[in-house]
Motif scaffolding. Structure first.
Motif, PDB file in Angstrom:
ATOM      1  N   ALA B 260       0.835  -1.204   0.000  1.00  0.00           N
ATOM      2  CA  ALA B 260       0.000   0.000   0.000  1.00  0.00           C
ATOM      3  C   ALA B 260       0.870   1.255   0.000  1.00  0.00           C
ATOM      4  CB  ALA B 260      -0.917  -0.012   1.222  1.00  0.00           C
ATOM      5  N   LYS B 261       1.920   1.217   0.792  1.00  0.00           N
ATOM      6  CA  LYS B 261       2.830   2.369   0.898  1.00  0.00           C
ATOM      7  C   LYS B 261       3.480   2.650  -0.464  1.00  0.00           C
ATOM      8  CE  LYS B 261       6.300   4.220   4.002  1.00  0.00           C
ATOM      9  NZ  LYS B 261       7.354   3.915   4.954  1.00  0.00           N
ATOM     10  N   ILE B 262       3.912   1.602  -1.128  1.00  0.00           N
ATOM     11  CA  ILE B 262       4.546   1.773  -2.446  1.00  0.00           C
ATOM     12  C   ILE B 262       3.554   2.408  -3.427  1.00  0.00           C
ATOM     13  CG2 ILE B 262       5.541   0.527  -4.439  1.00  0.00           C
ATOM     14  CD1 ILE B 262       6.541  -1.604  -2.363  1.00  0.00           C
ATOM     15  N   LEU B 263       2.287   1.999  -3.318  1.00  0.00           N
ATOM     16  CA  LEU B 263       1.265   2.508  -4.247  1.00  0.00           C
ATOM     17  C   LEU B 263       0.705   3.870  -3.812  1.00  0.00           C
ATOM     18  CD1 LEU B 263      -0.657  -0.844  -4.833  1.00  0.00           C
ATOM     19  CD2 LEU B 263       0.575   0.436  -6.593  1.00  0.00           C
ATOM     20  N   GLY B 264       1.098   4.332  -2.643  1.00  0.00           N
ATOM     21  CA  GLY B 264       0.606   5.612  -2.146  1.00  0.00           C
ATOM     22  C   GLY B 264      -0.771   5.530  -1.515  1.00  0.00           C
ATOM     23  N   ILE B 265      -1.086   4.352  -0.964  1.00  0.00           N
ATOM     24  CA  ILE B 265      -2.383   4.173  -0.294  1.00  0.00           C
ATOM     25  C   ILE B 265      -2.140   4.176   1.216  1.00  0.00           C
ATOM     26  CG2 ILE B 265      -4.310   2.545   0.073  1.00  0.00           C
ATOM     27  CD1 ILE B 265      -3.775   1.554  -2.833  1.00  0.00           C
TER      28      ILE B 265
END
Lengths: 133, 360
Positions: B260-265
């Motif tokens: 999620a962090k990588i995807l900006g969520i």
């Protein structure tokens, strides 16, 4: 290996769906299904019927000395259950706290493995019951 | 019968616009639990890095088939779906009870369907359940079925003292796919997959337990999850901030949060569907149980991103739009409530229930 698959297959409706029958003449439900109505005899009119999935415990016991094939499951609870339509069924009770397994406890049907002859044969599936709040 | 062109185009337009979606779901999590600390005690290892506190364990008389039946039965009861309407059953698992002999036909008979249904067992490590969802969605879009049933179910296997043993759990989730406007609770707006040959986890024929490549599985997980999510966003034009919830395959408690962090969520959008810390990794059921937990609380108009992962390797990504129907069509018991019903067992009972005692 004993070939029990055909014999089991003929009882799938009964074991999977609790299919019994019902006499439209005397309004009584039967499980397992009867060939003729024991009350009405030749006047009886039997139709196939799925039994209710819930009922209550009429009597129970804890099995410590099981029959062949159930050795590794012991000890386990076995109960006579009265389904909501009055039909009675003998079944294992699983997934229930021992103190809640008592006469009158409400139970619900679950789908479980019943057994297997060995690791090469077919697996037998069917009903067991669990106590519900 | 020949249709006038105008009528034909109108009917064609209706077909093209018609979308399929989830009309009901059911989850089954077995009652037994083993604490990760108990497995740590036995093997004198530390597994705190996995962020999993306990895992669900199927009892000795349960398997992927019985759990699939229980999950589907709950969906049928909670969402009033007549089993006679089911025309397709696709079951994803890597622990089908038979090597040859379908789980799908047993499940069909146990649910009381008719005999008119497409059926097959599927396997793609942990993503076969979502692959079943895609097949049912496609069949529904092609108008070949009334209701499709996709199930992810697993009694995950793990070698004693392997890193997998700390997380490999049991559970099942069943999703019913239809297109009735009164029934759809989550419309499937779009789905796509990202697949490549990346052997990070496997089990050869007759091998009892799977093998894996340790840290390399993480590399494979992120490569496929991130690329599938990006592909989905590219194809739909959405970006990370458009989603109200995100569900990812959850082999442990950390990977989905990192994805999620990588995807900006933000992590708050992931937590509702993150069940692994409480029940372990339920393999083919993992993403689907997470999605069910999101559907338990989602409100009309919200958008959900779901991305599964299966080793070997691939990811299926979905965009789901929650509809107004969800106000009246809810599961009788939320997943987060369901997991409270549990009974702890020690390692000895765990090996007994999971048939790991080989001298018997």
């Amino acid at each position: 290996m004993q070939n029990i698959a055909p014999l089991n297959w003929r009882r799938f409706p009964e074991r999977y769906l609790l299919k019994g029958n019902y006499c439209e003449n005397c309004k009584q439900a039967f499980f397992p299904p009867r060939a003729i109505c024991p009350n009405c005899r030749r006047k009886g009119k039997l139709v196939s019927m799925e039994m209710p999935r819930t009922g209550k415990i009429i009597s129970y016991t804890k099995v410590y000395v099981p029959p062949e094939g159930f050795k590794n499951e012991a000890p386990y609870y076995l109960a006579i259950i009265e389904l909501e339509n009055g039909a009675r069924v003998l079944s294992q009770i699983v997934d229930s706290e021992p103190e809640k397994i008592k006469i009158g406890a409400k139970v619900k049907k679950v789908f479980r493995r019943i057994g297997e002859p060995d690791k090469y044969g077919t697996i037998t599936y069917g009903y067991k019951f669990k106590v519900v709040e | 019968m020949k249709l006038p062109l105008k009528k034909y185009l109108k009917r064609l337009g209706k077909v093209l616009r018609m979308n399929a979606g989830i009309i009901g779901y059911g989850v089954y999590i077995p009652r037994l639990r083993i604490k990760v600390s108990e497995i740590e005690r036995v093997w004198q290892r530390n597994a705190s890095g996995l962020a999993v506190s306990e895992k669900a364990v199927a009892a000795s008389d349960e398997d992927s088939c019985t759990m699939a039946v229980e999950a589907a039965r709950r969906g049928i009861e909670d969402f009033s779906i007549n089993p006679k309407r089911i025309n397709a059953i696709y079951i994803g698992s890597e622990s089908h009870p038979y090597a040859v002999n379908p789980t799908a036909s047993i499940v069909g008979d146990a649910l009381g369907t008719t005999n008119k249904y497409f059926a097959v067992d599927m396997e793609f490590a942990c993503k076969a359940g979502t692959a079943g969802l895609q097949v049912c969605y496609a069949l529904k879009k092609a108008r070949m079925i009334d209701v499709g049933l996709a199930i992810g179910t697993d009694t995950a296997q793990s070698k004693p003292n392997d890193a997998l043993e700390f997380t490999a759990a049991s559970g099942a989730a069943a999703f019913f796919i239809g297109d009735s406007k009164n029934e759809i609770i989550a419309e499937i707006e779009h789905t796509c997959s990202f697949t490549s040959d990346m052997p990070d986890f496997w089990r050869r024929p007759r091998a009892e337990f799977p093998e894996h490549t340790g840290r390399f599985t993480g590399e494979a997980y992120f490569k496929h999850i991130i690329n599938a999510a990006k592909l989905l966003m590219e194809e739909t034009g959405y970006n990370a901030s458009d989603f109200d919830y995100a569900v990812f395959h959850q082999p442990n408690g950390k990977f989905p949060l990192k994805a999620a962090k990588i995807l900006g969520i933000p992590s708050e959008k992931v937590k509702q569907g993150l069940l692994t810390p409480h029940i372990g990794n339920t393999y083919s059921a993992s993403t689907l149980i997470g999605l069910a937990s999101v559907l338990d609380v989602a409100r009309p108009g919200q958008k959900v991103l779901a991305v599964s992962y299966g080793s070997g390797a691939g990811s299926d990504a979905f965009v789901l739009n929650i509809t107004e129907n969800i106000k009246n069509r809810r599961a009788s018991r939320a997943v987060l409530e369901m997991i409270k019903e549990k009974e702890y067992i020690d390692y000895a009972l765990y090996v007994r229930h999971r048939h790991k005692i080989k001298s018997l």
